[in-house]
Design a protein around this motif. Structure first.
Motif, PDB file in Angstrom:
ATOM      1  N   SER A  21      10.701  -2.434  -0.715  1.00  0.00           N
ATOM      2  CA  SER A  21      11.028  -3.955   0.122  1.00  0.00           C
ATOM      3  C   SER A  21       9.963  -4.816  -0.047  1.00  0.00           C
ATOM      4  CB  SER A  21      10.812  -3.210   1.654  1.00  0.00           C
ATOM      5  OG  SER A  21       9.717  -2.960   1.771  1.00  0.00           O
ATOM      6  N   ALA A  22       9.649  -5.847   0.150  1.00  0.00           N
ATOM      7  CA  ALA A  22       9.225  -6.745  -0.939  1.00  0.00           C
ATOM      8  C   ALA A  22       8.378  -6.458  -0.711  1.00  0.00           C
ATOM      9  CB  ALA A  22       9.846  -8.062  -0.207  1.00  0.00           C
ATOM     10  N   ARG A  23       8.104  -5.760   0.695  1.00  0.00           N
ATOM     11  CA  ARG A  23       6.380  -5.730   0.967  1.00  0.00           C
ATOM     12  C   ARG A  23       5.630  -4.736   0.606  1.00  0.00           C
ATOM     13  NH1 ARG A  23       5.347  -4.151   8.043  1.00  0.00           N
ATOM     14  NH2 ARG A  23       6.836  -2.464   7.104  1.00  0.00           N
ATOM     15  N   ASP A  24       6.809  -2.984   0.360  1.00  0.00           N
ATOM     16  CA  ASP A  24       5.890  -2.257  -0.443  1.00  0.00           C
ATOM     17  C   ASP A  24       5.324  -2.638  -1.557  1.00  0.00           C
ATOM     18  OD1 ASP A  24       7.156  -0.928   2.076  1.00  0.00           O
ATOM     19  OD2 ASP A  24       8.673  -0.196   0.518  1.00  0.00           O
ATOM     20  N   LEU A  25       6.214  -3.749  -2.305  1.00  0.00           N
ATOM     21  CA  LEU A  25       5.484  -4.188  -3.687  1.00  0.00           C
ATOM     22  C   LEU A  25       4.618  -5.258  -3.627  1.00  0.00           C
ATOM     23  CD1 LEU A  25       9.302  -5.430  -4.734  1.00  0.00           C
ATOM     24  CD2 LEU A  25       8.148  -3.272  -5.798  1.00  0.00           C
ATOM     25  N   ALA A  26       4.465  -6.138  -2.478  1.00  0.00           N
ATOM     26  CA  ALA A  26       2.992  -7.060  -1.960  1.00  0.00           C
ATOM     27  C   ALA A  26       2.107  -5.868  -1.788  1.00  0.00           C
ATOM     28  CB  ALA A  26       3.676  -7.615  -1.032  1.00  0.00           C
ATOM     29  N   VAL A  27       2.448  -4.520  -1.410  1.00  0.00           N
ATOM     30  CA  VAL A  27       1.147  -3.476  -1.003  1.00  0.00           C
ATOM     31  C   VAL A  27       1.082  -3.316  -2.483  1.00  0.00           C
ATOM     32  CG1 VAL A  27       0.486  -1.260  -0.168  1.00  0.00           C
ATOM     33  CG2 VAL A  27       1.864  -2.891   1.215  1.00  0.00           C
ATOM     34  N   LEU A  28       1.698  -2.649  -3.620  1.00  0.00           N
ATOM     35  CA  LEU A  28       1.400  -2.063  -4.801  1.00  0.00           C
ATOM     36  C   LEU A  28       0.371  -3.332  -5.289  1.00  0.00           C
ATOM     37  CD1 LEU A  28       4.323  -0.132  -5.413  1.00  0.00           C
ATOM     38  CD2 LEU A  28       2.367   0.900  -4.576  1.00  0.00           C
ATOM     39  N   ALA A  29       1.060  -4.268  -5.429  1.00  0.00           N
ATOM     40  CA  ALA A  29       0.692  -5.482  -6.013  1.00  0.00           C
ATOM     41  C   ALA A  29      -0.639  -6.046  -5.852  1.00  0.00           C
ATOM     42  CB  ALA A  29       1.244  -6.654  -5.732  1.00  0.00           C
ATOM     43  N   ARG A  32      -3.626  -3.099  -7.400  1.00  0.00           N
ATOM     44  CA  ARG A  32      -3.285  -3.305  -8.552  1.00  0.00           C
ATOM     45  C   ARG A  32      -4.979  -4.366  -8.649  1.00  0.00           C
ATOM     46  NH1 ARG A  32       1.949  -3.328  -8.753  1.00  0.00           N
ATOM     47  NH2 ARG A  32       2.650  -5.446  -8.884  1.00  0.00           N
ATOM     48  N   GLN A  33      -4.744  -5.206  -7.742  1.00  0.00           N
ATOM     49  CA  GLN A  33      -5.810  -6.131  -8.676  1.00  0.00           C
ATOM     50  C   GLN A  33      -7.176  -5.408  -7.870  1.00  0.00           C
ATOM     51  OE1 GLN A  33      -3.980  -9.126  -5.463  1.00  0.00           O
ATOM     52  NE2 GLN A  33      -5.408 -10.289  -7.050  1.00  0.00           N
ATOM     53  N   LYS A  41     -10.451  -8.158  -0.128  1.00  0.00           N
ATOM     54  CA  LYS A  41      -9.257  -7.541   0.250  1.00  0.00           C
ATOM     55  C   LYS A  41      -8.580  -7.578   1.372  1.00  0.00           C
ATOM     56  CE  LYS A  41      -7.063  -3.112  -1.153  1.00  0.00           C
ATOM     57  NZ  LYS A  41      -7.350  -1.874  -1.134  1.00  0.00           N
ATOM     58  N   GLU A  42      -9.622  -7.662   2.653  1.00  0.00           N
ATOM     59  CA  GLU A  42      -8.720  -7.444   4.159  1.00  0.00           C
ATOM     60  C   GLU A  42      -8.866  -8.658   4.182  1.00  0.00           C
ATOM     61  OE1 GLU A  42     -11.367  -6.386   3.119  1.00  0.00           O
ATOM     62  OE2 GLU A  42     -11.327  -3.975   2.988  1.00  0.00           O
ATOM     63  N   ARG A  43      -9.269 -10.101   4.224  1.00  0.00           N
ATOM     64  CA  ARG A  43      -8.917 -11.269   3.613  1.00  0.00           C
ATOM     65  C   ARG A  43      -7.572 -11.827   3.508  1.00  0.00           C
ATOM     66  NH1 ARG A  43     -13.149 -12.886   3.331  1.00  0.00           N
ATOM     67  NH2 ARG A  43     -13.278 -13.202   1.027  1.00  0.00           N
ATOM     68  N   ALA A  44      -7.735 -11.551   2.152  1.00  0.00           N
ATOM     69  CA  ALA A  44      -5.859 -11.073   1.355  1.00  0.00           C
ATOM     70  C   ALA A  44      -4.754 -10.676   2.304  1.00  0.00           C
ATOM     71  CB  ALA A  44      -5.651 -10.297  -0.129  1.00  0.00           C
ATOM     72  N   VAL A  45      -4.763  -9.049   2.325  1.00  0.00           N
ATOM     73  CA  VAL A  45      -4.191  -8.593   3.530  1.00  0.00           C
ATOM     74  C   VAL A  45      -3.596  -9.370   4.604  1.00  0.00           C
ATOM     75  CG1 VAL A  45      -3.741  -6.417   4.871  1.00  0.00           C
ATOM     76  CG2 VAL A  45      -5.444  -6.195   2.785  1.00  0.00           C
ATOM     77  N   VAL A  77      -0.039   4.131  -8.255  1.00  0.00           N
ATOM     78  CA  VAL A  77       0.083   5.419  -7.535  1.00  0.00           C
ATOM     79  C   VAL A  77      -0.449   6.593  -7.768  1.00  0.00           C
ATOM     80  CG1 VAL A  77       2.280   6.802  -6.158  1.00  0.00           C
ATOM     81  CG2 VAL A  77       2.279   4.026  -6.126  1.00  0.00           C
ATOM     82  N   ASN A  78      -0.484   6.825  -8.811  1.00  0.00           N
ATOM     83  CA  ASN A  78      -1.806   7.770  -9.148  1.00  0.00           C
ATOM     84  C   ASN A  78      -2.877   8.408  -9.125  1.00  0.00           C
ATOM     85  OD1 ASN A  78       0.368  10.442  -9.843  1.00  0.00           O
ATOM     86  ND2 ASN A  78       0.733   9.253 -11.464  1.00  0.00           N
ATOM     87  N   ARG A  79      -3.941   6.788  -9.358  1.00  0.00           N
ATOM     88  CA  ARG A  79      -4.959   6.840  -9.241  1.00  0.00           C
ATOM     89  C   ARG A  79      -5.134   6.557  -7.556  1.00  0.00           C
ATOM     90  NH1 ARG A  79      -7.330   1.972  -6.900  1.00  0.00           N
ATOM     91  NH2 ARG A  79      -5.235   0.943  -7.469  1.00  0.00           N
ATOM     92  N   LEU A  80      -4.374   5.963  -6.875  1.00  0.00           N
ATOM     93  CA  LEU A  80      -4.544   5.723  -5.533  1.00  0.00           C
ATOM     94  C   LEU A  80      -4.546   8.035  -4.356  1.00  0.00           C
ATOM     95  CD1 LEU A  80      -3.028   2.803  -4.807  1.00  0.00           C
ATOM     96  CD2 LEU A  80      -5.660   3.458  -4.489  1.00  0.00           C
ATOM     97  N   ARG A  81      -3.675   8.283  -5.301  1.00  0.00           N
ATOM     98  CA  ARG A  81      -4.009   9.374  -4.858  1.00  0.00           C
ATOM     99  C   ARG A  81      -4.596  10.403  -5.520  1.00  0.00           C
ATOM    100  NH1 ARG A  81       2.122  11.635  -6.388  1.00  0.00           N
ATOM    101  NH2 ARG A  81       3.584   9.740  -4.672  1.00  0.00           N
ATOM    102  N   ARG A  82      -5.019  10.074  -5.941  1.00  0.00           N
ATOM    103  CA  ARG A  82      -6.458  10.520  -6.615  1.00  0.00           C
ATOM    104  C   ARG A  82      -7.589  10.686  -6.029  1.00  0.00           C
ATOM    105  NH1 ARG A  82      -4.706  10.226 -11.958  1.00  0.00           N
ATOM    106  NH2 ARG A  82      -6.600   7.988 -12.096  1.00  0.00           N
ATOM    107  N   LEU A  83      -7.836   9.611  -5.389  1.00  0.00           N
ATOM    108  CA  LEU A  83      -9.203   8.908  -4.263  1.00  0.00           C
ATOM    109  C   LEU A  83      -8.023   9.463  -3.200  1.00  0.00           C
ATOM    110  CD1 LEU A  83      -9.423   5.098  -5.294  1.00  0.00           C
ATOM    111  CD2 LEU A  83     -11.071   6.856  -5.966  1.00  0.00           C
TER     112      LEU A  83
END
Length: 91
Positions: A21-29, A32-33, A41-45, A77-83
């Motif tokens: 979804s567009a929201r899923d893509l926005a979360v991933l974007a 990446r930042q 980050k919380e403010r941007a969310v 996704v792999n970076r976040l999975r490792r964390l």
């Protein structure tokens, strides 16, 4: 919630067939930042997605287990999975 059939699998409304979804893509974007300091980050969310940081992290954790998210952005996704796994091991 209504559902539509997509080649034998259910797809929630608002989600393109076979994609994120567009929201899923926005979360991933957002993930990446890089962020300059605490709270940015919380403010941007809140501003960009209109959701609370708690809801954001709930959505993110679901995305990390979604093969479509992995196909879309494997590096993030792999970076976040490792964390996530490192945090689980520390507990």
């Amino acid at each position: 919630m209504s559902r539509e059939k997509d080649g034998g699998t259910d797809a929630p409304e608002g989600r393109p067939r076979g994609g994120l979804s567009a929201r899923d893509l926005a979360v991933l974007a957002l993930e990446r930042q890089s962020w300059p300091g605490p709270g940015a980050k919380e403010r941007a969310v809140r501003e960009r997605l209109g959701i609370t940081p708690t809801r954001y992290y709930q959505l993110l954790n679901v995305l990390l287990d979604d093969p479509r998210a992995l196909a879309h952005d494997p590096v993030t996704v792999n970076r976040l999975r490792r964390l996530r796994e490192e945090r689980r091991e520390r507990r």
